[in-house]
Design an enzyme around this catalytic site. Structure first.
Site, PDB file in Angstrom:
ATOM      1  N   ARG A 126       0.867  -1.182   0.000  1.00 56.15           N
ATOM      2  CA  ARG A 126       0.000   0.000   0.000  1.00 56.15           C
ATOM      3  C   ARG A 126       0.904   1.232   0.000  1.00 56.15           C
ATOM      4  O   ARG A 126       1.930   1.259   0.700  1.00 56.15           O
ATOM      5  CB  ARG A 126      -0.898   0.021   1.238  1.00 56.15           C
ATOM      6  CG  ARG A 126      -2.098  -0.913   1.172  1.00 56.15           C
ATOM      7  CD  ARG A 126      -3.122  -0.476   0.126  1.00 56.15           C
ATOM      8  NE  ARG A 126      -4.299  -1.312   0.065  1.00 56.15           N
ATOM      9  CZ  ARG A 126      -4.471  -2.339  -0.774  1.00 56.15           C
ATOM     10  NH1 ARG A 126      -3.499  -2.681  -1.609  1.00 56.15           N
ATOM     11  NH2 ARG A 126      -5.590  -3.022  -0.791  1.00 56.15           N
TER      12      ARG A 126
ATOM     13  N   GLU B 214      -3.444   7.715  -4.389  1.00 59.50           N
ATOM     14  CA  GLU B 214      -3.746   7.266  -5.763  1.00 59.50           C
ATOM     15  C   GLU B 214      -4.991   7.960  -6.296  1.00 59.50           C
ATOM     16  O   GLU B 214      -5.951   8.147  -5.541  1.00 59.50           O
ATOM     17  CB  GLU B 214      -3.949   5.746  -5.767  1.00 59.50           C
ATOM     18  CG  GLU B 214      -2.670   5.027  -5.423  1.00 59.50           C
ATOM     19  CD  GLU B 214      -2.852   3.511  -5.242  1.00 59.50           C
ATOM     20  OE1 GLU B 214      -3.933   2.985  -5.571  1.00 59.50           O
ATOM     21  OE2 GLU B 214      -1.903   2.882  -4.765  1.00 59.50           O
TER      22      GLU B 214
ATOM     23  N   HIS C  25      -1.181   0.463  -9.766  1.00 63.85           N
ATOM     24  CA  HIS C  25      -1.839  -0.490  -8.850  1.00 63.85           C
ATOM     25  C   HIS C  25      -2.426  -1.687  -9.624  1.00 63.85           C
ATOM     26  O   HIS C  25      -3.627  -1.946  -9.557  1.00 63.85           O
ATOM     27  CB  HIS C  25      -2.940   0.219  -8.035  1.00 63.85           C
ATOM     28  CG  HIS C  25      -3.235  -0.470  -6.727  1.00 63.85           C
ATOM     29  ND1 HIS C  25      -3.595   0.201  -5.586  1.00 63.85           N
ATOM     30  CD2 HIS C  25      -3.225  -1.782  -6.390  1.00 63.85           C
ATOM     31  CE1 HIS C  25      -3.806  -0.649  -4.605  1.00 63.85           C
ATOM     32  NE2 HIS C  25      -3.582  -1.874  -5.070  1.00 63.85           N
TER      33      HIS C  25
HETATM   34  C1  DGY Z   1      -5.521  -5.941  -3.037  1.00 66.92           C
HETATM   35  O1  DGY Z   1      -6.171  -6.947  -3.344  1.00 66.92           O
HETATM   36  O2  DGY Z   1      -5.503  -5.511  -1.895  1.00 66.92           O
HETATM   37  C2  DGY Z   1      -4.719  -5.289  -4.114  1.00 66.92           C
HETATM   38  O3  DGY Z   1      -4.151  -4.108  -3.743  1.00 66.92           O
HETATM   39  C3  DGY Z   1      -5.504  -5.172  -5.385  1.00 66.92           C
HETATM   40  O4  DGY Z   1      -5.457  -6.453  -5.888  1.00 66.92           O
END
Ligand code: DGY
Length: 326
Positions: free
Chosen positions: A240, A269, A287
């Site tokens: 993240r 983002e 992402h």
């Molecule tokens: C998640 O699943 O948390 C990712 O960031 C997106 O696939």
């Protein structure tokens, strides 16, 4: 016969997930990529028993307080930092995620970023594309070796371990940092050594982040941590964005405190720190680490199945707040 329960699907998913839900439920489907503003989400969720959400939906305590009648929020992601789980739990709303199905796909992409940053694949492509290639040059676009290097993993969970396995395939030495020691058989398989945060940062040639975003991991990597890393080191973030202090990273990349980075996630983002957009030594992606057709399809289905299970009175398979289900 009572009317079928109603479900809000906040954003476009793979069509089979909506077809599956429509067999038993009435579905209000936002089949676009537009993120519903909170007030619209709340208004459309009126009369719904489930919300199938995505990580772009900010399900804060205030939004959750307005979701009268909603019994489950089924997030199409393994991460669920977009949802105030404590607020949902306080209102007995189940929250689910999509673990497991995206592990290998995400690890593939983390490794792709690692390799692209180390071997300057994006710069090389731009170089050839722009017609600058005139002859073979001894150190043209020279990068860092991957094989035999040390790979430091923050968070040796499912995805972290899958990245470490790829590293082992390249003959890398694995260090990891985690609150909990990994099971001994996993440590043996990966020949992985659990070390302190400082040792991992000082020793690793590559640092790959695989921790969830929590108050404890926000800015886990900031100026002080970047300063501990080798000047030849490469940072990879597919976890993240807020796990890294993006301004501090941009500065470290500019000053070559570290050598390069591969980033799939960002603090705000889709905004990216302007300096990162100018630097040659960072590979940027929007992402997409879990974005293979088959994985995103499976994530869509898994969220739909979690929602359907809860509305049928069955415990949803991927409950993140089990205390709501007794
Ligand atoms: C998640 O699943 O948390 C990712 O960031 C997106 O696939």
């Amino acid at each position: 016969m009572s009317a079928p329960a109603r479900i809000l699907v906040t954003k476009r998913v793979f069509p089979e997930a909506v077809e599956f839900l429509r067999r038993e439920f009435e579905v209000d489907y936002n089949g676009t990529d537009r993120v519903l503003p909170s007030d619209e989400l709340i208004q459309r969720a009126r009369g719904c028993a489930a919300v199938v959400s995505q990580l772009t939906d900010r399900l804060s305590a205030d939004v959750i307080a307005a979701l009268d009648g909603v019994r489950i929020i089924a997030n199409v992601a393994v991460g669920y930092d977009n949802i105030d789980v404590a607020a949902a739990t306080a209102r007995s709303i189940a929250v689910t995620n999509t673990p497991g199905v995206l592990t290998e796909t995400t690890a593939d992409f983390a490794f792709a970023l690692l390799m692209a940053a180390a071997r300057r694949v994006v710069e090389a492509h731009a170089f050839v594309h722009s017609g600058q290639w005139s002859t073979w040059i001894i150190d043209l676009l020279a990068g860092q070796d991957i094989h035999g290097a040390t790979l430091g993993i923050f968070g040796l969970g499912r995805i972290g371990a899958a990245v470490a396995r790829r590293g082992r395939g390249f003959g890398m030495r694995i260090l990891y940092c985690d609150d909990q020691p990994a099971p001994p058989e996993l440590e043996r398989e990966l020949e992985a050594r659990r070390v302190s945060r400082e040792e991992l940062l000082r020793e690793s040639d590559f640092v790959s982040l695989h921790v969830p975003l929590t108050p404890a991991t926000r800015h886990l990597i900031g100026a002080a941590e970047l300063a501990m890393m080798k000047p030849s080191a490469i940072l990879v973030n597919t976890a993240r964005g807020p796990v890294v202090d993006e301004a501090a990273l941009a500065e470290a990349l500019e000053k070559r405190t570290i050598w390069a980075a591969g980033l799939d996630v960002f603090e705000d983002e889709p905004r990216v720190h302007p300096k990162l957009l100018e630097l040659p030594n960072v590979v940027l992606a929007p992402h997409i680490a879990s974005a293979s057709f088959s994985t995103r399809r499976r994530m869509s289905m898994m969220a739909a199945e979690n929602a359907a299970a809860a509305l049928a009175g069955r415990r949803p398979p991927n409950l993140v707040n089990p205390e709501v289900w007794r």
